[in-house]
Design an enzyme around this catalytic site. Structure first.
Site, PDB file in Angstrom:
ATOM      1  N   HIS A 194      44.867  31.834  50.838  1.00  0.00           N
ATOM      2  CA  HIS A 194      44.888  33.190  50.305  1.00  0.00           C
ATOM      3  C   HIS A 194      45.212  34.227  51.386  1.00  0.00           C
ATOM      4  CE1 HIS A 194      43.923  36.329  47.490  1.00  0.00           C
ATOM      5  NE2 HIS A 194      42.993  36.830  48.260  1.00  0.00           N
ATOM      6  N   SER A 235      46.117  40.553  47.311  1.00  0.00           N
ATOM      7  CA  SER A 235      44.912  40.208  46.579  1.00  0.00           C
ATOM      8  C   SER A 235      44.570  41.298  45.565  1.00  0.00           C
ATOM      9  CB  SER A 235      43.771  39.953  47.568  1.00  0.00           C
ATOM     10  OG  SER A 235      42.671  39.334  46.941  1.00  0.00           O
ATOM     11  N   GLU A 261      45.304  28.115  47.281  1.00  0.00           N
ATOM     12  CA  GLU A 261      44.421  29.207  46.877  1.00  0.00           C
ATOM     13  C   GLU A 261      44.153  29.130  45.382  1.00  0.00           C
ATOM     14  OE1 GLU A 261      45.941  33.257  46.792  1.00  0.00           O
ATOM     15  OE2 GLU A 261      47.886  32.530  47.507  1.00  0.00           O
TER      16      GLU A 261
END
Length: 337
Positions: free
Chosen positions: A278, A154, A248
């Site tokens: 995610h 991320s 996601e």
């Protein structure tokens, strides 16, 4: 031809029973989002504690203005993994990601330093990237002859890419490989997948992402390449492995990056998991897909650091082949629901 672990992959196996349970847990958590950033940080640490446990042989070390945790010290003939945790640049720590970085390092046969970089809004951009560069320099000093892999999930994946770009621009020695899990590299959150996958994504909400992006940017333009590396120069980067889920809103961040690196003459590989959300790898203690993805990434690291490289031209049945002709930046075909 069966793709090798370092070729493009679409993992379209039916999701495991635990995937539905994790998704339900995430939906429930989204409805009970903490009211303040500090409460969110505490909740994140507590949720990670269920997975992290108490690893042995951890070693906390100062890293420039930040700190880090060695899971395993460098040794001869072993690659070194620098892991940068996710959490919107404002949440998370080395503690929240020890379990993820640990399995990735074990699968790769690598030593591993997990960095506690400085977070926004208290320490906004470019503090985190400065810390990433300091960590890379510390690893070079500790293991001058070892291959170095920079990985993250991320925001940590975006940070890994930003660090590699700064090393390139400064004329330094680049990492040997980047491993980017569900990368967040466009902090404007303006891509098509933010709209098309909003209902499918059980984790991320565009308004929350933009709020966190503003905290990290500290008043700077979010399109600045140091903040959103997708808008930077994608040429002359190390080889890159990207893993992304089809459920996601950041899916386009991943596919646009792979397309952009290839268009610039670089090497990039995409592992696309249509049924995943995610950073599903974070749930690997209870999610088989998470463990498999990390082992796949570990296989890429082993191959790349042994000199075999990553070969995006091996694309039989790969994600690139699912794109419509003439739409190089489009996402792979996604089964929603």
């Amino acid at each position: 031809m069966t793709p090798t672990p370092y070729a493009d992959l679409v993992v379209s196996d039916p999701p495991s029973p635990n995937a539905a349970l994790v998704r339900q847990m995430l939906r429930h958590a989204a409805l009970r989002r903490p009211a303040t950033l500090e409460q969110w940080r505490i909740a994140y640490e507590r949720s990670a504690a269920a997975f992290v446990g108490a690893p042995v042989d951890l070693e906390a070390v100062p890293v420039g203005a930040a700190s880090g945790t060695w899971l395993r010290r460098p040794a001869a003939n072993r690659p070194v993994l620098l892991y940068l945790h996710g959490g919107f640049y404002c949440l998370g720590s080395a503690r929240t990601h020890l379990h993820l970085a640990g399995l990735l390092a074990d699968s790769a046969g690598a030593a591993c330093l997990v960095l506690d970089y400085r977070r926004g809004p208290e320490e906004p951009f470019p503090a985190a990237a400065d810390d990433g560069l300091a960590a890379l320099e510390a690893i070079r000093a500790a293991a001058p002859d070892s291959p170095i892999v920079v990985a993250g999930d991320s925001a940590g994946a975006g940070l890994a890419l930003s660090v590699a770009m700064r090393v390139r621009d400064d004329g330094g020695r680049p990492p040997d490989l980047l491993v980017l899990l569900s990368p967040w590299i466009d902090l404007t959150c303006s891509s098509r997948s933010h709209r098309e996958l909003a209902a499918a994504d059980p984790v991320l909400v565009a308004d929350e992402l933009r709020e966190m992006a503003a905290r990290y940017a500290g008043g700077a333009d979010p399109r600045r390449p140091g903040i959103s590396p997708l808008f930077g120069d994608l040429a002359r980067l190390p080889p890159v492995l990207v893993q992304a889920g089809g459920q996601e809103v950041l899916l386009d961040d991943a596919t646009r990056l792979v397309d952009g690196i290839r268009a610039a003459g670089g090497r990039a590989v995409l592992h696309h998991w249509p049924h995943m959300f995610h950073v599903w790898q974070w749930y690997h203690p209870i999610l088989p897909e998470g463990a498999r993805a990390l082992r796949d990434a570990g296989a890429v690291i082993r191959a790349a650091t042994a000199g075999a490289g990553i070969r995006p031209e091996q694309t039989a049945g790969c994600a690139a082949s699912t794109r419509a002709a003439g739409t190089a930046s489009s996402a792979p075909t996604v089964r929603r629901g």
